[in-house]
Design an enzyme around this catalytic site. Structure first.
Site, PDB file in Angstrom:
ATOM      1  CB  ALA A  65      -0.911   0.010   1.225  1.00  0.00           C
ATOM      2  N   GLY A 109       0.966  -5.452   2.179  1.00  0.00           N
ATOM      3  CA  GLY A 109      -0.481  -5.409   2.019  1.00  0.00           C
ATOM      4  C   GLY A 109      -0.980  -6.236   0.850  1.00  0.00           C
ATOM      5  CD  GLU A 112      -3.561  -7.576   6.057  1.00  0.00           C
ATOM      6  OE1 GLU A 112      -4.329  -7.695   7.018  1.00  0.00           O
ATOM      7  OE2 GLU A 112      -2.675  -6.706   5.991  1.00  0.00           O
ATOM      8  CD  GLU A 132       4.752  -5.337   6.846  1.00  0.00           C
ATOM      9  OE1 GLU A 132       3.627  -5.051   6.412  1.00  0.00           O
ATOM     10  OE2 GLU A 132       5.364  -6.365   6.485  1.00  0.00           O
TER      11      GLU A 132
END
Length: 258
Positions: A65, A109, A112, A132
Site C-alpha cells: 500500500a 499489504g 494480506e 515490515e
C-alpha cells in the site's frame, strides 16, 4: 468504478483487476475506493456468484500500500484492499467466494489481500513476503495475524521476523496456495476455479462460506451448536427446490441464485 482497477462480470463471475502495473499494483486511496465499490457491487448483485481478483502486468500482484486506511471524498475511512483486510478502517465481509490469481510479488499489504481470498492460484513466478521488520516499519499488524493463522506457526514466524520471502512452491507446500501454474495459464486457471464454484448452488456456497468463516475461531462445540441464518434461509429458496428436482430427474441443476 474509479481508476486503478478494472471491473467486469459475465456468466455469474466478476473479475476485479488491480491496474497500476507501473507501480507494481500498489494500492493508493483511489484504488481502495474503487475496490470498495467493486466488493459492494459483488455483494449486492444476485447475478454475481463468484469473484476473481487478479492484477495487470507480470512483475507483481501487489507490492503493498502507498497509504493504508485511505479516506474517500465523503470522509468515510476504507480499510486496505477496499475494506477486505480490516486494516485502517472497518472490515468489509465479502459474502461471495473470492479467488486470487497471484503472480510476481505479493508482499506486505498485497500478501494480506491475497490471504483474504478463499482460493489462491499462483503463477510459478509468485513470491510472498512480509517485509515490515526488514525495512523497519511496523504499523497495524493485520498481515501478521493472518499469516500466523494461514501458515504453520514456525513458517509464519520466520517470515515475520526475518522479512524474507517464500516462493510459489514453498507456499504450496505450506498449504497457502491451491495450485501453481505457469504465468501464461494463470488467468485461465483462476477462471476454471471460478467456473467450478459457479456450477454449484450459489446460495448454498454463500451459506457455507458464512458458516465456516463466522465460526472459524470458535470451539467446535460452539460452531456445531450455532444456528446459521443463511443456511436456514436456503431451505426456503428456489435453488433448494431446483437442486432436489435436478437430482431426482438426473439432470444438471439450473440455478437462479434465488
Amino acid at each position: 468504478m474509479s481508476s486503478g482497477i478494472l471491473f467486469e462480470f459475465d456468466n455469474h463471475i466478476a473479475r476485479v483487476t488491480l491496474d497500476r502495473p507501473k507501480a507494481l499494483n500498489s494500492i493508493d486511496p483511489e484504488m481502495d475506493a474503487a475496490l470498495f465499490e467493486a466488493w459492494t457491487e459483488i455483494n449486492s448483485n444476485p447475478d454475481i456468484w463468484v469473484a476473481v481478483l487478479g492484477a495487470a502486468g507480470e512483475k507483481a500482484f501487489c507490492a503493498g500500500a502507498n497509504v493504508s486506511g485511505g479516506t474517500e471524498g465523503d470522509g468515510r475511512r476504507t480499510a486496505l484492499g477496499g475494506g477486505l483486510t480490516g486494516v485502517g478502517g472497518p472490515m468489509l465481509t465479502l459474502r461471495k467466494p473470492l479467488i486470487a490469481a497471484v503472480q510476481g510479488y505479493a508482499i506486505g499489504g498485497g500478501f494480506e489481500l491475497a490471504m483474504c481470498a478463499d482460493i489462491i492460484v499462483a503463477a510459478d513466478t509468485a513470491q510472498f513476503g512480509i517485509p515490515e521488520t526488514k525495512v523497519g516499519i511496523i504499523g497495524e499488524a493485520g498481515i501478521m495475524h493472518r499469516a500466523i493463522r494461514q501458515l504453520p506457526h514456525h513458517i509464519a514466524m520466520a517470515l515475520i521476523l526475518t522479512g524474507d520471502r517464500i516462493d510459489a512452491q514453498q507456499a504450496e507446500r505450506y498449504g497457502l496456495v491451491n495450485e501453481i501454474v505457469p504465468y501464461e495459464k494463470l488467468t485461465e486457471t483462476a477462471s476454471s476455479w471460478a467456473e467450478r464454484i459457479a456450477s454449484a448452488s450459489p446460495l448454498a456456497v454463500q451459506a457455507a462460506k458464512d458458516a465456516v468463516l463466522s465460526r472459524a475461531g470458535w470451539p467446535l462445540d460452539v460452531a456445531l451448536a450455532t444456528r446459521y441464518e443463511p443456511i436456514e434461509a436456503y431451505a426456503y429458496s428456489a435453488d433448494r427446490i431446483e437442486g432436489r428436482a435436478a437430482f431426482a430427474e438426473k439432470r444438471a441443476a439450473q440455478w437462479s441464485g434465488r
